[in-house]
Design a protein around this motif. Structure first.
Motif, PDB file in Angstrom:
ATOM      1  N   ALA A  36      -4.547  -4.401  16.097  1.00  0.00           N
ATOM      2  CA  ALA A  36      -3.153  -4.849  16.129  1.00  0.00           C
ATOM      3  C   ALA A  36      -2.694  -5.300  14.746  1.00  0.00           C
ATOM      4  O   ALA A  36      -1.576  -5.007  14.318  1.00  0.00           O
ATOM      5  N   TRP A  37      -3.576  -6.017  14.033  1.00  0.00           N
ATOM      6  CA  TRP A  37      -3.240  -6.461  12.681  1.00  0.00           C
ATOM      7  C   TRP A  37      -2.959  -5.255  11.779  1.00  0.00           C
ATOM      8  O   TRP A  37      -1.952  -5.214  11.080  1.00  0.00           O
ATOM      9  N   LYS A  38      -3.840  -4.285  11.806  1.00  0.00           N
ATOM     10  CA  LYS A  38      -3.666  -3.095  10.969  1.00  0.00           C
ATOM     11  C   LYS A  38      -2.409  -2.331  11.350  1.00  0.00           C
ATOM     12  O   LYS A  38      -1.719  -1.793  10.493  1.00  0.00           O
ATOM     13  N   GLY A  39      -2.098  -2.280  12.653  1.00  0.00           N
ATOM     14  CA  GLY A  39      -0.883  -1.609  13.102  1.00  0.00           C
ATOM     15  C   GLY A  39       0.368  -2.288  12.567  1.00  0.00           C
ATOM     16  O   GLY A  39       1.269  -1.634  12.032  1.00  0.00           O
ATOM     17  N   LEU A  40       0.450  -3.611  12.695  1.00  0.00           N
ATOM     18  CA  LEU A  40       1.605  -4.361  12.186  1.00  0.00           C
ATOM     19  C   LEU A  40       1.696  -4.268  10.669  1.00  0.00           C
ATOM     20  O   LEU A  40       2.784  -4.107  10.101  1.00  0.00           O
ATOM     21  N   TYR A  41       0.553  -4.382  10.021  1.00  0.00           N
ATOM     22  CA  TYR A  41       0.475  -4.278   8.563  1.00  0.00           C
ATOM     23  C   TYR A  41       0.989  -2.905   8.103  1.00  0.00           C
ATOM     24  O   TYR A  41       1.795  -2.811   7.174  1.00  0.00           O
ATOM     25  N   SER A  42       0.539  -1.869   8.759  1.00  0.00           N
ATOM     26  CA  SER A  42       0.946  -0.504   8.408  1.00  0.00           C
ATOM     27  C   SER A  42       2.437  -0.279   8.662  1.00  0.00           C
ATOM     28  O   SER A  42       3.126   0.350   7.853  1.00  0.00           O
ATOM     29  N   LEU A  43       2.933  -0.802   9.769  1.00  0.00           N
ATOM     30  CA  LEU A  43       4.349  -0.663  10.103  1.00  0.00           C
ATOM     31  C   LEU A  43       5.230  -1.364   9.067  1.00  0.00           C
ATOM     32  O   LEU A  43       6.209  -0.788   8.578  1.00  0.00           O
TER      33      LEU A  43
END
Length: 193
Positions: A36-43
């Motif tokens: 989830a962290w990587k997803g938000l970071y990437s977004l």
């Protein structure tokens, strides 16, 4: 210029979390989960990058000249970007002497790339864009080296094969970008073709 600045704040802000709030980052990643962290970071990074590209494109339509760099700076920029591409390759090629010695070649590559563009461009949008990346890279490199010292990080020694692969990949990527992709993507032929 507003979209460029907003994009830089978002993109570099996301990439600065480890510099200014490493403990918060670790806690948040543990609470949300790495995915989830990587997803938000990437977004957030992608949104920032889109704003940077769009804002820079708009700013280039009405340039505000601050100075006229000497023609020789284009040649210096070509050499510096070659070095930046080699550093970028060294960040990903395993067991190379460049990473073993410098530890964070990608951030150093960003520094060199930003400096190359600062010395060869003289418009306000260029100074804002490349100056922001240069400042971020200086701060990020310092923070990364401090983390390494605090954690006792050891880097694997480089091999001749790994170092040669970094050089070959870096030079090939630079040539493709300098002779073709830069003009296609950005609309500027850096080597004056």
């Amino acid at each position: 210029m507003l979209y460029l600045v907003l994009g830089l704040v978002l993109f570099l802000g996301v990439h600065s979390v480890r510099i200014v709030a490493d403990g918060w980052r670790t806690q948040t990643m543990a609470r949300l989960g790495a995915g989830a962290w990587k997803g938000l970071y990437s977004l957030a990074s992608a949104a920032g990058l889109v704003l940077i590209v769009w804002g820079y494109g708009l700013a280039r339509q009405q340039p505000v000249a601050l100075w006229l760099p000497p023609v020789g700076m284009r040649h210096a920029a070509a050499l510096l970007t070659l070095i930046a591409f080699i550093l970028l390759a060294a960040a990903y090629v395993p067991r190379n002497a460049i990473k073993a010695r410098l530890h964070h070649p990608m951030v150093l590559g960003v520094k060199v790339w930003a400096l190359a563009h600062l010395i060869s461009k003289g418009n306000l949008a260029d100074v804002v864009l490349f100056g922001a990346f240069l400042l971020w890279a200086v701060l990020d490199f310092r923070a990364a080296r401090q983390r390494d010292r605090a954690q006792g990080t050891a880097y694997a020694p480089g091999t001749a094969a790994g170092t040669m692969a970094s050089l070959v990949v870096g030079v090939a990527a630079w040539a493709g970008f300098a002779f073709w992709a830069h003009a296609w993507l950005i609309g500027v032929a850096p080597l004056g073709r």
